[in-house]
Motif scaffolding. Structure first.
Motif, PDB file in Angstrom:
ATOM      1  N   GLN A  22     -71.590 -38.943 -27.932  1.00 37.20           N
ATOM      2  CA  GLN A  22     -72.622 -38.191 -27.222  1.00 37.20           C
ATOM      3  C   GLN A  22     -73.871 -38.372 -27.362  1.00 37.20           C
ATOM      4  O   GLN A  22     -74.214 -38.488 -28.658  1.00 37.20           O
ATOM      5  CB  GLN A  22     -72.040 -36.610 -27.155  1.00 37.20           C
ATOM      6  CG  GLN A  22     -70.670 -36.359 -26.536  1.00 37.20           C
ATOM      7  CD  GLN A  22     -70.402 -34.787 -26.801  1.00 37.20           C
ATOM      8  OE1 GLN A  22     -70.009 -34.544 -27.668  1.00 37.20           O
ATOM      9  NE2 GLN A  22     -70.790 -34.200 -25.820  1.00 37.20           N
ATOM     10  N   GLY A  23     -74.811 -38.417 -26.372  1.00 39.69           N
ATOM     11  CA  GLY A  23     -75.999 -38.487 -26.789  1.00 39.69           C
ATOM     12  C   GLY A  23     -76.770 -39.800 -26.525  1.00 39.69           C
ATOM     13  O   GLY A  23     -77.839 -39.940 -26.426  1.00 39.69           O
ATOM     14  N   THR A  24     -75.753 -40.824 -26.794  1.00 37.12           N
ATOM     15  CA  THR A  24     -76.378 -42.372 -26.565  1.00 37.12           C
ATOM     16  C   THR A  24     -76.348 -42.692 -24.887  1.00 37.12           C
ATOM     17  O   THR A  24     -75.605 -42.187 -24.312  1.00 37.12           O
ATOM     18  CB  THR A  24     -75.173 -43.289 -27.207  1.00 37.12           C
ATOM     19  OG1 THR A  24     -73.895 -42.990 -26.870  1.00 37.12           O
ATOM     20  CG2 THR A  24     -75.004 -42.806 -28.932  1.00 37.12           C
ATOM     21  N   ALA A  25     -77.094 -44.086 -24.921  1.00 37.36           N
ATOM     22  CA  ALA A  25     -77.170 -44.493 -23.494  1.00 37.36           C
ATOM     23  C   ALA A  25     -75.929 -44.728 -23.004  1.00 37.36           C
ATOM     24  O   ALA A  25     -75.696 -44.678 -21.831  1.00 37.36           O
ATOM     25  CB  ALA A  25     -78.307 -45.572 -23.946  1.00 37.36           C
ATOM     26  N   ALA A  26     -75.110 -45.330 -23.892  1.00 34.90           N
ATOM     27  CA  ALA A  26     -73.931 -45.864 -23.558  1.00 34.90           C
ATOM     28  C   ALA A  26     -72.777 -44.894 -23.001  1.00 34.90           C
ATOM     29  O   ALA A  26     -72.278 -44.898 -22.118  1.00 34.90           O
ATOM     30  CB  ALA A  26     -73.263 -46.786 -24.642  1.00 34.90           C
ATOM     31  N   HIS A  27     -72.825 -43.751 -23.750  1.00 32.09           N
ATOM     32  CA  HIS A  27     -72.127 -42.582 -23.510  1.00 32.09           C
ATOM     33  C   HIS A  27     -72.417 -42.221 -21.726  1.00 32.09           C
ATOM     34  O   HIS A  27     -71.361 -42.097 -21.259  1.00 32.09           O
ATOM     35  CB  HIS A  27     -72.369 -41.535 -24.395  1.00 32.09           C
ATOM     36  CG  HIS A  27     -71.450 -40.243 -24.378  1.00 32.09           C
ATOM     37  ND1 HIS A  27     -71.771 -39.408 -23.229  1.00 32.09           N
ATOM     38  CD2 HIS A  27     -70.332 -39.925 -24.771  1.00 32.09           C
ATOM     39  CE1 HIS A  27     -70.860 -38.339 -23.252  1.00 32.09           C
ATOM     40  NE2 HIS A  27     -69.907 -38.626 -24.043  1.00 32.09           N
ATOM     41  N   SER A  72     -69.584 -54.531 -20.083  1.00 26.98           N
ATOM     42  CA  SER A  72     -71.050 -54.810 -19.906  1.00 26.98           C
ATOM     43  C   SER A  72     -71.914 -53.393 -20.498  1.00 26.98           C
ATOM     44  O   SER A  72     -73.061 -53.789 -20.668  1.00 26.98           O
ATOM     45  CB  SER A  72     -71.325 -54.842 -18.414  1.00 26.98           C
ATOM     46  OG  SER A  72     -71.132 -53.629 -17.814  1.00 26.98           O
ATOM     47  N   ILE A  73     -71.469 -52.163 -20.477  1.00 30.65           N
ATOM     48  CA  ILE A  73     -72.035 -51.333 -21.116  1.00 30.65           C
ATOM     49  C   ILE A  73     -72.168 -51.212 -22.434  1.00 30.65           C
ATOM     50  O   ILE A  73     -73.048 -51.012 -23.163  1.00 30.65           O
ATOM     51  CB  ILE A  73     -71.585 -49.844 -20.571  1.00 30.65           C
ATOM     52  CG1 ILE A  73     -71.669 -49.795 -18.806  1.00 30.65           C
ATOM     53  CG2 ILE A  73     -72.271 -48.788 -21.295  1.00 30.65           C
ATOM     54  CD1 ILE A  73     -70.811 -48.813 -18.274  1.00 30.65           C
ATOM     55  N   VAL A  74     -70.724 -51.350 -23.269  1.00 29.84           N
ATOM     56  CA  VAL A  74     -70.391 -51.403 -24.506  1.00 29.84           C
ATOM     57  C   VAL A  74     -71.114 -52.231 -25.384  1.00 29.84           C
ATOM     58  O   VAL A  74     -71.728 -52.330 -26.571  1.00 29.84           O
ATOM     59  CB  VAL A  74     -69.044 -51.040 -24.776  1.00 29.84           C
ATOM     60  CG1 VAL A  74     -68.883 -50.858 -26.351  1.00 29.84           C
ATOM     61  CG2 VAL A  74     -68.737 -49.478 -24.047  1.00 29.84           C
ATOM     62  N   TRP A  75     -70.791 -53.707 -24.990  1.00 33.76           N
ATOM     63  CA  TRP A  75     -71.031 -54.828 -26.105  1.00 33.76           C
ATOM     64  C   TRP A  75     -72.478 -55.012 -26.261  1.00 33.76           C
ATOM     65  O   TRP A  75     -72.782 -55.369 -27.559  1.00 33.76           O
ATOM     66  CB  TRP A  75     -70.530 -56.176 -25.162  1.00 33.76           C
ATOM     67  CG  TRP A  75     -69.148 -56.207 -25.096  1.00 33.76           C
ATOM     68  CD1 TRP A  75     -68.173 -55.508 -25.878  1.00 33.76           C
ATOM     69  CD2 TRP A  75     -68.297 -57.356 -24.402  1.00 33.76           C
ATOM     70  NE1 TRP A  75     -67.116 -55.924 -25.545  1.00 33.76           N
ATOM     71  CE2 TRP A  75     -66.905 -57.033 -25.016  1.00 33.76           C
ATOM     72  CE3 TRP A  75     -68.510 -58.156 -23.496  1.00 33.76           C
ATOM     73  CZ2 TRP A  75     -65.969 -57.908 -24.359  1.00 33.76           C
ATOM     74  CZ3 TRP A  75     -67.473 -59.173 -23.218  1.00 33.76           C
ATOM     75  CH2 TRP A  75     -66.306 -58.631 -23.515  1.00 33.76           C
TER      76      TRP A  75
END
Length: 547
Positions: free
Chosen positions: A386-391, A430-433
């Motif tokens: 939580q709080g990360t751009a990826a989340h 494409s979001i996580v890598w």
């Protein structure tokens, strides 16, 4: 002493003396020739006198010659395994054969630069004349490189002491029955001494045509370390080059063998099949199929397996391709490419392999050897926090239903969504890598600032994610797919169907090996895995220290 890429060894000893004299002759040859050593048999060759150029002489194709071929190839593996030894058979002829006498100079794939021989010079005053005569003789037989040189090797001692025990066996002189068309099959991976014996004896039997089935497709599926088997065309090319070197007078046909029988059960012109001790039953099965197809049975010529004196407890006792492939584990298969954008320290190994391959056990042992481990999968999990751009992006993409009550992402629920839909999986990666790669780079940089010399990045998706540029070398861990499925089911308590879906979204062993600098396998006992890792680690240290 000068060292040459290729050479030709002229053996002039009586045939029954050759087996006991091979070791010192081959050992001496290995100090002079680096790549290919051709062997020319001419027992009783006369080179003294007035140096009249001797004419090529036929050697009878019989059991004695067959034994010599076996001795030569087996001994060459033991004494000079680095050399590609090829016994030329163009002057070995079955007396019943209609094969035409050789009348032209034979061109070899690697023209010899030096002539080696066991010929004994009894009169030192004639040494220069004997040398001239020897060179004239070889030039009359083969196309050689300019400035051919001659070197006389030790012949091995007294004839009486070195005489072969079965030299008086009358059966040795019995000629081979000649067959018009002969067939054999095999994988012929990393052409080795046992292959050369099989192919050479087949050449002695064939009067007209030699048909060779080279295993391909599904026939390779049950082979150990099948991912390390050379490409089909490479194997075919090596077999053809060898055959044209040893006897260009026979018609060779090589075909793709995708079932256990191939053309052996349909070709009416075939007369003989060559088998080993292991494949005798296969030859008998071919004959049953031929009878069912209203074709004549084939004569079966059986060749004994050759023992590998260098085999270890975890290898087969015989000379085999599977053993050679096992010996490649932990070795450098492909030199790493220089990447000027990567700092020399820390040196980064990218360790990959699909789920259930045993990467974790490899990482643990590398840590014991001194490597710093970076778990890319764990870094990927951090990107879900939580709080990360990826989340934020993941929730936007897949909706609130993937969240647990505390707002964290339910990765199991998310996995069920994406593993069943390739397009959704691509959107997730494409979001996580990119986020994961950034975290891994931070960890590598931190290790460097702490003075760590080697990092190992444990990343199942290293290649799929395109992270090769982040590492100096790629090490791939492989196991058979069925073993990986068994491990996943047992470890994660999932169904075999779910395990298959997970593997279906990852690269296969074969795809990974294409990008590998080093390959390891955990399919055998832990001690053998550790042996591979120690080997790989030591070779890595050698590479780094030599830079």
């Amino acid at each position: 002493m000068a060292v040459f890429r290729s050479g030709i060894l002229v053996l002039t000893s009586s045939l029954h003396l050759i087996p006991s004299r091979l070791a010192p002759v081959l050992a001496a040859a290995a100090k002079i020739v680096q790549k290919i050593l051709y062997v020319h048999l001419h027992p009783g060759l006369g080179l003294a006198g007035n140096c009249v150029q001797p004419t090529p002489a036929y050697v009878p194709a019989n059991r004695e010659v067959s034994q010599i071929l076996t001795h030569l190839y087996a001994k060459s593996l033991n004494v000079c395994g680095c050399l590609d030894v090829r016994v030329i058979l163009s002057n070995v002829k079955n007396l019943c054969s209609t094969q035409q006498p050789f009348s032209s100079v034979q061109t070899l794939s690697e023209p010899p630069e030096v002539v080696l021989t066991d010929y004994r010079i009894t009169d030192s005053n004639q040494s220069s004349l004997v040398t001239q005569c020897l060179e004239k003789y070889i030039l009359a037989c083969y196309t050689c490189r300019p400035n051919l040189q001659s070197i006389f090797l030790p012949s091995g001692g007294d004839d009486a002491e070195n005489s072969c025990p079965d030299a008086n066996d009358p059966g040795l002189s019995e000629g081979f029955p000649p067959y018009g068309d002969v067939v054999l099959g095999g994988t012929f991976d990393r052409l080795h001494s046992a292959h050369k014996i099989l192919l050479s004896v087949s050449c002695l039997l064939a009067r007209k045509r030699l048909l060779i089935g080279v295993a391909d497709g599904e026939l390779l599926s049950s082979k150990d370390l099948k991912e390390l088997i050379e490409p089909y065309q490479d194997r075919v090319d090596k077999v053809r080059t060898f055959l044209l070197d040893v006897n260009p007078g026979i018609q060779y046909e090589l075909c793709s063998l995708r079932d256990p029988y191939g053309p052996a059960i349909t070709d009416p012109d075939l007369e003989c099949i060559v088998v080993s001790d292991e494949t005798r039953k296969g030859g008998e099965a071919v004959n049953r199929k031929r009878l069912a197809n209203a074709l004549q049975e084939l004569a079966i010529h059986q060749i004994s397996l050759v023992k590998d004196v260098h085999h270890t407890s975890d290898e087969e006792e015989k000379i085999s391709s599977s053993t050679l492939r096992k010996r490649l584990l932990g070795s450098l298969l492909t030199p790493p490419k220089d990447n000027p954008r990567l700092p020399a320290t820390p040196y980064v190994i990218g360790l990959t392999g699909y789920m259930g391959s045993g990467k974790s056990s490899v990482v643990q042992y590398l840590q014991k050897m001194g490597a710093v481990a970076i778990n890319a999968d764990a870094m990927g999990h951090q990107s879900y926090r939580q709080g990360t751009a990826a989340h934020h992006k993941i929730v936007q993409e897949f909706g609130q239903e993937i969240l647990l009550q505390d707002g964290t992402i339910n990765r199991k629920a998310l996995g069920k969504i994406v593993f069943e839909d390739q397009e959704k999986l691509k959107r997730l990666t494409s979001i996580v890598w990119p986020e994961t790669a950034a975290l891994v780079k931070q960890m590598i940089s931190q290790a460097g600032s702490e003075g760590k010399s080697v990092c190992v990045v444990d990343a199942a998706l290293l290649l799929e994610a395109g992270w090769k540029d982040m590492v100096h070398e790629v090490w791939v861990v492989i196991v058979p797919k069925d073993e990986a499925l068994r491990r996943i089911v047992q470890r994660d308590n999932v169904s075999e169907e779910d395990a298959r879906k997970r593997l279906a979204n990852q690269w296969s062993n074969a795809q990974r090996v294409q990008h590998a600098n080093v390959v390891l396998s955990t399919q055998w006992e832990a001690e053998f895995t550790q042996k591979q890792i120690r080997k790989a680690w030591q070779l890595l240290q050698n590479r780094r220290s030599s830079c």
